[in-house]
Design a protein around this motif. Structure first.
Motif, PDB file in Angstrom:
ATOM      1  N   ILE A  18       9.701   4.791  31.360  1.00 36.35           N
ATOM      2  CA  ILE A  18      10.402   4.507  30.104  1.00 36.35           C
ATOM      3  C   ILE A  18      11.212   5.725  29.670  1.00 36.35           C
ATOM      4  N   ASN A  19      12.283   5.467  28.929  1.00 32.63           N
ATOM      5  CA  ASN A  19      13.158   6.476  28.310  1.00 32.63           C
ATOM      6  C   ASN A  19      13.501   7.641  29.245  1.00 32.63           C
ATOM      7  N   ARG A  20      13.023   8.850  28.952  1.00 34.55           N
ATOM      8  CA  ARG A  20      13.404  10.053  29.707  1.00 34.55           C
ATOM      9  C   ARG A  20      12.731  10.146  31.080  1.00 34.55           C
ATOM     10  N   GLU A  21      11.774   9.272  31.379  1.00 33.89           N
ATOM     11  CA  GLU A  21      11.108   9.290  32.692  1.00 33.89           C
ATOM     12  C   GLU A  21      11.973   8.641  33.771  1.00 33.89           C
ATOM     13  N   ILE A  22      12.980   7.869  33.382  1.00 35.38           N
ATOM     14  CA  ILE A  22      13.855   7.181  34.335  1.00 35.38           C
ATOM     15  C   ILE A  22      14.708   8.230  35.036  1.00 35.38           C
ATOM     16  N   ARG A  23      14.755   8.180  36.389  1.00 35.59           N
ATOM     17  CA  ARG A  23      15.394   9.239  37.161  1.00 35.59           C
ATOM     18  C   ARG A  23      16.781   8.875  37.696  1.00 35.59           C
ATOM     19  N   ALA A  24      17.210   7.632  37.569  1.00 32.12           N
ATOM     20  CA  ALA A  24      18.499   7.216  38.118  1.00 32.12           C
ATOM     21  C   ALA A  24      19.647   7.707  37.236  1.00 32.12           C
ATOM     22  N   ARG A  25      20.829   7.889  37.847  1.00 31.55           N
ATOM     23  CA  ARG A  25      22.009   8.301  37.077  1.00 31.55           C
ATOM     24  C   ARG A  25      22.621   7.103  36.356  1.00 31.55           C
ATOM     25  N   GLU A  26      22.675   5.977  37.074  1.00 31.40           N
ATOM     26  CA  GLU A  26      23.247   4.757  36.512  1.00 31.40           C
ATOM     27  C   GLU A  26      22.181   3.675  36.502  1.00 31.40           C
ATOM     28  N   VAL A  27      22.243   2.796  35.513  1.00 27.11           N
ATOM     29  CA  VAL A  27      21.289   1.690  35.432  1.00 27.11           C
ATOM     30  C   VAL A  27      22.019   0.396  35.101  1.00 27.11           C
ATOM     31  N   GLN A  28      21.469  -0.705  35.555  1.00 28.53           N
ATOM     32  CA  GLN A  28      21.937  -2.040  35.163  1.00 28.53           C
ATOM     33  C   GLN A  28      21.233  -2.320  33.839  1.00 28.53           C
ATOM     34  N   LEU A  29      21.977  -2.482  32.751  1.00 31.34           N
ATOM     35  CA  LEU A  29      21.372  -2.559  31.423  1.00 31.34           C
ATOM     36  C   LEU A  29      21.370  -3.977  30.873  1.00 31.34           C
ATOM     37  N   ILE A  30      20.202  -4.365  30.352  1.00 34.99           N
ATOM     38  CA  ILE A  30      20.046  -5.640  29.647  1.00 34.99           C
ATOM     39  C   ILE A  30      19.547  -5.283  28.253  1.00 34.99           C
ATOM     40  N   ASP A  31      20.248  -5.749  27.212  1.00 39.22           N
ATOM     41  CA  ASP A  31      19.849  -5.369  25.859  1.00 39.22           C
ATOM     42  C   ASP A  31      18.708  -6.238  25.341  1.00 39.22           C
ATOM     43  N   SER A  32      18.316  -6.006  24.080  1.00 39.11           N
ATOM     44  CA  SER A  32      17.146  -6.688  23.512  1.00 39.11           C
ATOM     45  C   SER A  32      17.346  -8.192  23.353  1.00 39.11           C
ATOM     46  N   GLU A  33      18.614  -8.662  23.282  1.00 35.97           N
ATOM     47  CA  GLU A  33      18.871 -10.109  23.186  1.00 35.97           C
ATOM     48  C   GLU A  33      18.951 -10.765  24.560  1.00 35.97           C
ATOM     49  N   GLY A  34      18.924  -9.967  25.645  1.00 34.57           N
ATOM     50  CA  GLY A  34      19.007 -10.519  26.993  1.00 34.57           C
ATOM     51  C   GLY A  34      20.409 -10.514  27.555  1.00 34.57           C
ATOM     52  N   LYS A  35      21.345  -9.880  26.849  1.00 36.90           N
ATOM     53  CA  LYS A  35      22.737  -9.823  27.303  1.00 36.90           C
ATOM     54  C   LYS A  35      22.882  -8.714  28.347  1.00 36.90           C
ATOM     55  N   ASN A  36      23.556  -9.022  29.465  1.00 40.54           N
ATOM     56  CA  ASN A  36      23.734  -8.051  30.539  1.00 40.54           C
ATOM     57  C   ASN A  36      24.972  -7.202  30.246  1.00 40.54           C
ATOM     58  N   HIS A  37      24.793  -5.881  30.192  1.00 31.22           N
ATOM     59  CA  HIS A  37      25.898  -4.956  29.926  1.00 31.22           C
ATOM     60  C   HIS A  37      26.468  -4.382  31.219  1.00 31.22           C
ATOM     61  N   GLY A  38      25.924  -4.751  32.370  1.00 30.72           N
ATOM     62  CA  GLY A  38      26.417  -4.246  33.651  1.00 30.72           C
ATOM     63  C   GLY A  38      25.892  -2.850  33.944  1.00 30.72           C
ATOM     64  N   VAL A  39      26.560  -2.139  34.848  1.00 29.14           N
ATOM     65  CA  VAL A  39      26.125  -0.794  35.253  1.00 29.14           C
ATOM     66  C   VAL A  39      26.646   0.213  34.238  1.00 29.14           C
ATOM     67  N   ILE A  40      25.707   1.002  33.676  1.00 32.38           N
ATOM     68  CA  ILE A  40      26.014   1.981  32.631  1.00 32.38           C
ATOM     69  C   ILE A  40      25.350   3.303  32.998  1.00 32.38           C
ATOM     70  N   GLN A  41      25.974   4.424  32.590  1.00 36.23           N
ATOM     71  CA  GLN A  41      25.372   5.748  32.793  1.00 36.23           C
ATOM     72  C   GLN A  41      24.071   5.829  31.979  1.00 36.23           C
ATOM     73  N   LEU A  42      23.078   6.548  32.502  1.00 36.04           N
ATOM     74  CA  LEU A  42      21.765   6.640  31.856  1.00 36.04           C
ATOM     75  C   LEU A  42      21.833   7.202  30.431  1.00 36.04           C
ATOM     76  N   PRO A  43      22.557   8.309  30.167  1.00 39.07           N
ATOM     77  CA  PRO A  43      22.582   8.824  28.780  1.00 39.07           C
ATOM     78  C   PRO A  43      23.124   7.793  27.788  1.00 39.07           C
ATOM     79  N   GLU A  44      24.123   7.020  28.201  1.00 38.02           N
ATOM     80  CA  GLU A  44      24.687   5.999  27.322  1.00 38.02           C
ATOM     81  C   GLU A  44      23.660   4.896  27.037  1.00 38.02           C
ATOM     82  N   ALA A  45      22.896   4.505  28.079  1.00 36.08           N
ATOM     83  CA  ALA A  45      21.850   3.486  27.918  1.00 36.08           C
ATOM     84  C   ALA A  45      20.751   3.981  26.989  1.00 36.08           C
TER      85      ALA A  45
END
Length: 179
Positions: A18-45
């Motif tokens: 969770i949060n700062r333990e995630i080691r990837a640079r980019e992540v596929q992000l899904i928000d709390s409503e279930g909407k897919n935001h696509g590939v986003i940089q980790l700091p932005e996520a």
């Protein structure tokens, strides 16, 4: 002479990162409503998760890029524990019950043992039928085979033979499993 001290490995954390333990640079992000935001940089996520007052949880760490979801981690853990408890509740542990016989068993004693065998099969357990030979009875193994084949014939509708009758030292063993 002193032995060198072994370094203690850091304890492996259970569950998803969770949060700062995630080691990837980019992540596929899904928000709390279930909407897919696509590939986003980790700091932005992470900033989006903090803005929503929730946690960024790595759901699928093995995919590329890893899939992360913004959610309440405490609530997520609670739901996972409930799911695991429900799965354990529905699980049936198959036990192996043992019935011990002797070659010279009388008919009534045999009937009592067979009633117990039927009850074990109704409960969904396997049954290990053990026929013990004592003294000179070992010379008459054919009596034992006949007795176990009688057990097999009487339980044919309820059970299938998992292990055919075989000698193990001074005893003959057969394992039956419910159908």
């Amino acid at each position: 002479m002193r032995r060198p001290q072994k370094s203690v490995a850091a304890p492996q954390k259970e569950g998803p990162r969770i949060n700062r333990e995630i080691r990837a640079r980019e992540v596929q992000l899904i928000d709390s409503e279930g909407k897919n935001h696509g590939v986003i940089q980790l700091p932005e996520a992470l900033a989006m998760a903090e803005g929503a007052g929730l946690d960024l949880v790595e759901i699928a760490p093995n995919s590329t890029p890893p899939v992360c979801k913004i959610l309440d981690y405490g609530r997520f853990r609670f739901a996972e524990q409930k799911k695991a408890a429900e799965a354990r509740k529905k699980q049936k542990v198959v036990e192996v019950k043992e019935i011990k016989l002797r070659p010279g068993i009388d008919d009534h004693d045999y009937d009592v043992k067979m009633k117990a065998v039927r009850r074990f099969f109704e409960e969904g357990d396997k049954v290990k039928v053990t026929l013990r030979f004592r003294g000179r009875e070992i010379a008459h193994q054919d009596i034992g085979y006949r007795l176990l084949s009688r057990v097999k014939a009487e339980t044919a509708t309820l059970a299938k033979v998992e292990l055919e009758p075989s000698m193990e030292g001074r005893q003959m063993v057969m394992v039956l499993a419910p159908r």
